[in-house]
Design an enzyme around this catalytic site. Structure first.
Site, short mmCIF file in Angstrom:
data_model
loop_
_atom_site.label_atom_id
_atom_site.label_comp_id
_atom_site.label_asym_id
_atom_site.label_seq_id
_atom_site.Cartn_x
_atom_site.Cartn_y
_atom_site.Cartn_z
N LYS A 188 60.60 46.30 159.21
CA LYS A 188 59.44 46.78 159.96
C LYS A 188 59.94 47.60 161.14
CE LYS A 188 55.06 47.07 159.70
NZ LYS A 188 54.46 47.67 158.51
N SER A 386 51.63 49.40 154.49
CA SER A 386 51.29 48.52 155.61
C SER A 386 49.78 48.24 155.56
CB SER A 386 51.72 49.16 156.93
OG SER A 386 51.96 48.17 157.90
#
Length: 589
Positions: A188, A386
């Site tokens: 991430k 995402s």
């Protein structure tokens, strides 16, 4: 004194007349826009569709009358795709002329457009391409043409794919601001631009994976179309053949000849079997936008969701130039589609790198409610990652392009620490009163305490757990299976198929056919949602049109300085917990 009042009065009259004339001109311009949007040219026999590849392509054109007043028309994948397909079916259109210049688009858009151009040629029609400043994206599409020409003083960019990421950690530090990440997942990497000064190993790994995948696709397709080996094409990129004499491009068979702009008419006329001095019937993309309808009541709704996912429409800002998926509006639209008896299935066309984790959860819920009444199929465009994947996971079936960017299952938060700016650089003093230990959480005079930071970290971890639960439920996987492919890892669509994040590779048509199959429909119409705003709605919603217009001007004015300032603006305005990609990529070189 008389002369003074006389001059003042004359000035007032002049200003009044000027304002009156400008109002009349603006009205005439608006009438012209309305007339232009309602009337298209008649298509006559022996016509040519002209594709102007110049600028950045969006998923879907958003009407903006301010841009039209200034002579700027949007270029959208949806419009170009529809025009090529309608031209394929129209016997009056014999060929396509591509004006290939400084054009940029997402890889998935390029691949789908190239497929449509291939179908056009299979219908027994021809394509001619001409460029003065060809980008790699425009050359990739043009490589299918029967003949490719370049201006003798023109340029064809061919250097491979790559780019740089701007890191603003030290820039923020110079003004006393520190960005502290709260994240889950080693991949991430969206926070890195604020917290690091170089790319992490994990982010480099996934970035190289999709860039190499895209470049291999480009080289493979160009090699097949131009009858050039892949090794040669890579060698041309390595040696920057773009900077060599233009004749080298002809010798390398990347183009077929060097001609000037005024000489292209003779080439097209010859393909049409006309004399070079004859008028050529040109057809614009806007002339081929009607979708075939058979008066059928059963519909498959294609709902386009493009841009950053936000809870509600963000406040007016010159940095708000891109598209947004407003969670509240999206949920209302899903409810309306669920209640519409004519709509038998919904295809959700997603092109988003994510955004607000809260809004993503609300949208996921509303898709689940819609799915109780009718099938929902997702068609992934350039990106569905995402938060974009969060909402996609609720669908009955997911179709992705082989080069879609997807996955990135993870969330993060960024905590801005401005205490040094206030207390050391500006010399401000702070004092507090409170009833409980954490009553002043988020105070400006100091950063979060260890206890507060740990509480926020656990909150983000709960959000990550919820995200994984949504994926596990939608994809019929265990939590352990999801965790193994999560951690914020970004995948190409082809890789996502292998690990069961998507069900099939294909385009929007693939998704529509699947929706029809799930709804058990043989005959149906396809209708696009949300419906385009009318001119009156644009006038009533002037802020959005003005923001988009000013943002475009600001990008041109600021150049390379635009992105760092936008990043600082985004840091200050984004929701605390985010599910988004760290990048937005188009092929523009």
């Amino acid at each position: 004194m008389k002369d003074f009042f006389k001059h003042v009065f004359a000035t007032m009259v002049g200003l009044f007349l000027f304002g009156f004339v400008m109002t009349i001109l603006a009205f005439i311009s608006l009438v012209g826009i309305i007339a232009g949007s309602e009337n298209t040219n008649d298509i006559t026999d022996n016509s040519v569709l002209v594709l102007n590849l110049d600028g950045i392509m969006s998923e879907r054109t958003e009407d903006n009358f301010l841009n039209k007043l200034n002579g700027v028309d949007g270029m959208s994948f949806e419009a170009y795709q529809r025009a090529i397909r309608n031209a394929t079916d129209n016997d009056k259109i014999k060929g396509i002329f591509i004006q290939a210049n400084s054009f940029g688009a997402e890889m998935a858009h390029l691949e789908e457009l190239r497929q449509s151009l291939s179908e056009f040629k299979k219908a027994g029609k021809w394509i001619i391409a001409y460029g003065e400043e060809m980008s790699q994206a425009s050359y990739y599409l043009s490589s299918l043409a029967d003949k490719i020409y370049l201006n003798p003083a023109g340029e064809l960019s061919w250097a491979g794919l790559g780019g740089e990421t701007k890191y603003v950690k030290h820039t923020l530090a110079k003004i006393g601001i520190r960005a502290v990440p709260v994240k889950v997942g080693k991949y991430k990497s969206a926070v890195e631009i604020f917290t690091e000064d170089k790319m992490s190993d994990a982010n480099r790994e996934q970035t190289e994976r999709y860039l190499n995948g895209w470049w291999n696709k480009i080289v493979t397709d160009v090699a097949a179309s131009r009858k050039i080996s892949k090794d040669s094409l890579n060698a041309y990129a390595d040696r920057l053949i773009s900077l060599e004499d233009q004749q080298q491009l002809v010798k390398a068979r990347m183009i077929d000849g060097l001609i000037y702009n005024d000489q292209t008419k003779a080439v097209v006329a010859k393909m049409l079997g006309q004399d070079k001095d004859d008028d050529i019937n040109q057809v614009a993309v806007s002339d081929l936008q009607e979708e075939a309808t058979d008066g059928l009541s059963d519909q498959i709704a294609v709902y386009t969701a493009v841009g950053d996912i936000v809870d509600s429409s963000s406040p007016q800002s010159v940095f708000r130039g891109g598209s947004q998926i407003v969670g509240k509006d999206f949920c209302k639209d899903m409810q309306a589609l669920a209640d519409d008896k004519n709509v038998k299935a919904v295809v959700l066309r997603v092109n988003s790198g994510g955004g607000s984790a809260y809004a993503s959860e609300q949208m996921w819920h509303q898709i689940m409610e819609l799915k109780k009444k009718k099938p929902v199929v997702v068609s992934m465009s350039g990106a569905a990652a995402s938060g974009g994947y969060y909402i996609s996971s609720a669908a009955n079936y997911i179709v992705a392009d082989a080069n879609t960017i997807t996955g990135s299952i993870g969330i993060f938060g960024i905590l801005g620490d401005r205490s040094k700016l206030y207390t050391q650089l500006l010399g401000m003093k702070f004092d507090e009163v409170k009833t409980n230990r954490n009553s002043v959480i988020g105070a400006q005079g100091h950063f979060f305490s260890d206890e507060q930071f740990n509480l926020i970290q656990r909150s983000v971890e709960r959000g990550y757990l919820l995200f994984k639960k949504r994926v596990a439920g939608g994809r019929r996987m265990t939590m352990e299976q999801v965790e193994a492919i999560a951690q914020g890892h970004v995948y190409l669509g082809s890789d996502a198929l292998r690990i069961h994040l998507v069900d099939a590779l294909g385009n929007l048509d693939t998704a529509v056919r699947k929706a029809a199959q799930l709804a058990k429909l043989d005959d149906y119409n396809v209708k696009r949602y949300p419906e385009e705003k009318s001119l009156l709605d644009q006038l009533l919603d002037m802020d959005d049109s003005m923001d988009s217009y000013l943002n475009g001007k600001l990008r041109l004015l600021m150049g390379d300085m635009y992105e760092p300032l936008k990043m600082k603006h985004d840091l200050e305005t984004m929701d605390r917990v985010q599910a988004r990609l760290p990048f937005s990529i188009s092929l523009v070189k």
